[in-house]
Write a protein that holds these residues in place. Structure first.
Motif: not given
Length: 190
Positions: A53-56, A71-78, A101-110, A120-124
């Motif tokens: 999350i910090v890295a994003i 995308t790397e974060h989601i693929n690594t952890h979910y 879905s992956f796309d819904e998770a990605l939308s949330y993070f970025v 959320f993850a780009i706060a930073p």
């Protein structure tokens, strides 16, 4: 009937709950079971998730490809894409509460323009720290659940406390993957 291994917060004594008065396995016994999830693996997965999350946010701040990093974060952890049902209820989601879905998770993070997702993850954030209230590992070591509070440190040094429950399973490579992620802001009577 399944035995449940409870691993309370702060390294306190391990408590094994078992049906019919059977004695439960200790943390050491669980660790020695081939392929079984351990409390140490859960803690390592949590640490790595927070660092991701910090890295994003850092990549976003540096004007890099933060979507690729997420995308790397989601693929690594979910466990998305592993033909697995993922139960994901993010903290800052009201209209699209659940992210199947992956796309819904990605939308949330970025973030996605025109949605409630602000990224959320780009706060930073500069750090994420975890305080597990407890971890439960099923007797076979196939699934682990952890619940507690995690704290997100903003660039101003202020922490935001969030309550969480995460569920983990191992993939075919032996890596922990999130299959349940629920987080929410603490209840306020005001």
């Amino acid at each position: 009937m399944k035995k449940i291994l409870m691993v309370p917060a702060l390294g306190a004594a391990t408590l094994a709950l078992a049906a019919c008065g059977e004695t439960g396995a200790t943390d050491d016994a669980m660790a020695s079971t081939e392929g079984a999830i351990t409390a140490a693996e859960v803690e390592a997965a949590q640490q790595a998730w927070g660092e991701g999350i910090v890295a994003i946010g850092q990549v976003f701040t540096e004007e890099g490809d933060y979507s690729a990093r997420a995308t790397e974060h989601i693929n690594t952890h979910y466990a998305y894409g592993d033909d697995q049902t993922i139960l994901f209820k993010p903290t800052l989601a009201a209209e699209d509460q659940f992210r199947e879905s992956f796309d819904e998770a990605l939308s949330y993070f970025v973030g996605t323009e025109g949605t409630e997702d602000g990224g959320f993850a780009i706060a930073p954030y500069t750090a994420v720290r975890w305080e597990n209230n407890g971890t439960i590992i099923d007797e076979d070591g196939d699934m682990a659940m952890a619940m507690g509070n995690y704290y997100f440190t903003g660039t101003d040094g202020a922490e935001t406390k969030v309550e969480y429950t995460f569920g983990y399973e191992k993939d075919d490579a032996g890596d922990l993957k999130i299959v349940l992620h629920h987080s929410s802001l603490p209840y306020s009577a005001n």
